[in-house]
Scaffold this active site. Structure first.
Site, short mmCIF file in Angstrom:
data_model
loop_
_atom_site.label_atom_id
_atom_site.label_comp_id
_atom_site.label_asym_id
_atom_site.label_seq_id
_atom_site.Cartn_x
_atom_site.Cartn_y
_atom_site.Cartn_z
N GLU A 91 -2.38 4.66 -3.22
CA GLU A 91 -2.10 3.54 -4.04
C GLU A 91 -3.06 2.49 -4.11
O GLU A 91 -4.06 2.24 -3.34
CB GLU A 91 -0.83 2.72 -3.28
N CYS A 111 -1.21 6.57 7.17
CA CYS A 111 -1.74 5.55 8.15
C CYS A 111 -1.13 5.89 9.44
O CYS A 111 -0.03 6.32 9.66
CB CYS A 111 -1.53 4.15 7.95
N CYS A 118 5.83 -1.96 7.62
CA CYS A 118 4.95 -1.36 6.51
C CYS A 118 5.32 0.16 6.15
O CYS A 118 5.46 1.17 6.98
CB CYS A 118 3.45 -1.53 7.34
N GLU A 160 -6.33 2.07 7.68
CA GLU A 160 -6.91 1.00 8.68
C GLU A 160 -8.48 1.32 8.20
O GLU A 160 -9.24 2.18 8.72
CB GLU A 160 -6.63 1.42 10.05
N SER A 214 -4.32 -8.59 10.71
CA SER A 214 -2.89 -8.63 10.63
C SER A 214 -2.31 -8.73 11.94
O SER A 214 -2.54 -7.97 13.00
CB SER A 214 -2.32 -7.20 10.33
N ASN A 291 8.47 -8.55 2.59
CA ASN A 291 9.04 -7.74 1.52
C ASN A 291 9.99 -6.74 2.17
O ASN A 291 9.49 -6.08 3.40
CB ASN A 291 7.79 -6.68 1.03
N CYS A 334 2.98 -2.41 0.75
CA CYS A 334 2.13 -1.15 1.03
C CYS A 334 2.82 0.08 1.00
O CYS A 334 3.78 0.29 1.84
CB CYS A 334 1.43 -1.64 2.30
N1 SAH Z 1 -4.55 -1.41 8.38
C1 SAH Z 1 -5.07 -2.74 7.84
C2 SAH Z 1 -4.90 -2.55 6.39
C3 SAH Z 1 -3.52 -2.54 5.77
S1 SAH Z 1 -3.13 -4.07 5.20
C4 SAH Z 1 -4.20 -3.88 8.47
O1 SAH Z 1 -3.38 -3.77 9.07
O2 SAH Z 1 -4.73 -5.18 8.10
C5 SAH Z 1 -1.76 -4.39 6.06
C6 SAH Z 1 -1.18 -5.91 5.11
O3 SAH Z 1 -0.11 -5.39 4.20
C7 SAH Z 1 -0.43 -6.62 6.33
O4 SAH Z 1 -1.07 -7.60 6.82
C8 SAH Z 1 0.61 -7.28 5.12
O5 SAH Z 1 -0.08 -8.51 4.44
C9 SAH Z 1 0.88 -6.43 4.33
N2 SAH Z 1 2.14 -5.62 4.35
C10 SAH Z 1 2.71 -4.64 4.84
N3 SAH Z 1 3.84 -4.37 4.86
C11 SAH Z 1 4.30 -5.42 4.40
C12 SAH Z 1 5.77 -5.91 3.98
N4 SAH Z 1 6.70 -5.22 4.38
N5 SAH Z 1 5.92 -7.15 3.66
C13 SAH Z 1 4.94 -8.24 3.49
N6 SAH Z 1 3.66 -7.69 3.79
C14 SAH Z 1 3.26 -6.28 4.01
#
Ligand code: SAH
Length: 344
Positions: A91, A111, A118, A160, A214, A291, A334
């Protein structure tokens, strides 16, 4: 065997051209055709000698990812499911606002961290993306940016980035280079779930970029429940590593914090967050309304809870922002589009 030309750096391409008995400055023109003009065909690179175009086509190919599905939100957030040559899909998302377009890219297929909010972790980990594949994502987003050109890149898609360290840094060099995408370092963000060895390595790089962590909880019990990686890199060690990062680089760290109902969004949690970050000189908190993802049954905190949390942080002297929700109508969190296609 021919190689995707996006796998090679500018310096490597210059070396290659010298090896082919031609001038190295053509490398800059080739980069310009690919990354600035979005051209996928050596034959169309009209300022290169015909002989060189032919040689290039024998040595290299220019991978052009196909799209399997796309969803465009009412707010113009566009999410693409892109097909890789090995059949996997990833994505990538374009998020336009008035003055910028942020491209959100994946660094891995799947992941392995299985964070409980997530969708990316639901089907486990498949493999790292190559630097060429990540650059393909950026090219795709650039070529499909509806309003204005891509201005920012965040590594906040699936995966990651610090577990795919070398490839991600290679991508950042091309994003940043004037011959590549020419995106300023302050506009490129690496986001990590808190991989301490990777953060230590980043401190020694001669590259500028923004770092996001995060965090999502300031209490080890809650964070471990949400993010199993916290067992490996618990909060005390993580914050220590952040302090070291800030001291060495003099750069700010942004802490991402998803507000989830009945879990991490009351004033007790806010107080813990303030305490945790108290000694970090350059820190910012970005609050994110969760979300909803059906598989997890976690609900977003209410608007009242969110503003109470934000107010507490603000009044405690924390630099805090609230992320605007984008793409709500298209399941933009995500991994959700990939999940829909049963690829998780
Ligand atoms: N592994 C890395 C990169 C992934 S980004 C990391 O953990 O930072 C991960 C980000 O996606 C989270 O910090 C959040 O901002 C977003 N995310 C994932 N699931 C989400 C959800 N259910 N609601 C809102 N944001 C979400």
């Amino acid at each position: 065997m021919a190689q995707d030309i996006k796998e090679v750096s500018l310096e490597q391409l210059e070396g290659k051209l010298l090896g082919l008995g031609t001038q190295k400055y053509y490398a800059r023109q080739i980069f310009d055709w690919i990354y600035q003009k979005g051209i996928f065909d050596f034959n169309a690179m009209s300022n290169l000698p015909a002989g060189l175009r032919k040689q290039l086509a024998q040595e290299f190919y220019i991978l052009n990812l196909g799209v399997v599905d796309l969803q465009i939100s009412r707010d113009k957030t566009a999410k693409f499911l892109l097909q890789l040559p090995d059949g996997n899909s990833i994505e990538a998302v374009n998020i336009p606002t008035a003055k910028r377009v942020t491209g959100c890219i994946s660094s891995q297929v799947g992941c392995k961290y299985a964070c409980k909010f997530c969708a990316s972790g639901l089907g486990g980990f498949k493999r790292n993306l190559t630097s060429g594949e990540m650059l393909d994502e950026v090219l795709y987003l650039k070529n499909n940016s509806a309003v204005i050109p891509l201005t920012h890149i965040v590594f906040m898609g699936t995966g990651e980035p610090l577990d795919n360290y070398d490839a991600v840094l290679k991508v950042i060099r091309v994003l940043n280079s004037p011959q590549g995408f020419n995106i300023g370092a302050r506009r490129i963000t690496i986001s990590t779930c808190g991989i301490i060895p990777g953060m230590k390595k980043l401190q020694g790089e001669d590259l500028q970029f923004e770092l996001s962590i995060s965090l999502h909880a300031a209490d080890d019990k809650i964070r471990t429940q949400l993010m199993p990686v916290n067992k490996q890199y618990p909060l005390r060690e993580l914050v220590f590593a952040c302090a070291e990062y800030i001291a060495k680089t003099n750069r700010q760290i942004t802490f991402e914090y998803i507000l989830i109902k009945n879990l991490n969004s009351d004033l007790v949690a806010a107080k813990k967050l303030v305490e945790l970050l108290r000694n970090l000189r350059l820190a910012k908190v970005n609050l994110i309304p969760a979300n909803f993802i059906p598989e997890f049954k976690l609900a977003a905190a209410s608007p009242e809870e969110i503003s109470r949390f934000q107010k507490y942080l603000f009044e405690s002297g924390v630099n805090v922002t609230l992320r605007q929700e984008r793409g709500q109508d298209i399941a933009a969190a995500c991994g959700q589009l990939r999940l829909k296609h049963g690829k998780a």
